[in-house]
Design a protein around this motif. Structure first.
Motif: not given
Length: 125
Positions: A30, A33-34, A27, A24-25, A65-66, A69, A62-63
């Protein structure tokens, strides 16, 4: 050392660092983004889009999905009459990013560490 021997050694020394990577992280978008969200209290959608060279739809996915989660929060609002979307890292997101960075550091360390010289061939080799 053969791949099989390396794998057997890994069982004794611990798992390969790539096993700690979080899909999840990890990719690319993503992770971007983090990391960008980590650098600021909150970041605007348009800034992320430009920095990550993403399309609106791709970034939105992608936002989502994050957010699902619980790694980010998404806040929608207005600046004047213009709609805006802001993204912020959650505590869980910061922890997930830290874990990802530890796994990446372990992988880099593993690859940069000097390798032992190969030993003499064993019997029957």
């Amino acid at each position: 050392m053969s791949v099989g021997a390396a794998a057997a050694g890994d069982d004794q020394e611990g798992l390969h660092p790539t096993r700690s990577l979080d899909d999840t992280v990890h990719q690319r978008v993503r992770l971007g983004i983090l990391t960008i969200a980590r650098e600021a209290d909150r970041v605007e959608f348009g800034f992320l889009k430009k920095q990550l060279a993403a399309t609106d739809g791709n970034l939105s996915r992608h936002l989502k999905v994050l957010e699902e989660s619980n790694l980010i929060t998404v806040e929608k609002g207005y600046v004047g009459r213009r709609p805006r979307t802001w993204i912020a890292l959650t505590r869980e997101g910061a922890q997930a990013l830290d874990a990802e960075l530890r796994a990446l550091r372990a992988l880099v360390l593993r690859l940069e560490s000097p390798r032992p010289a190969p030993g003499p061939p064993g019997p029957g080799t």
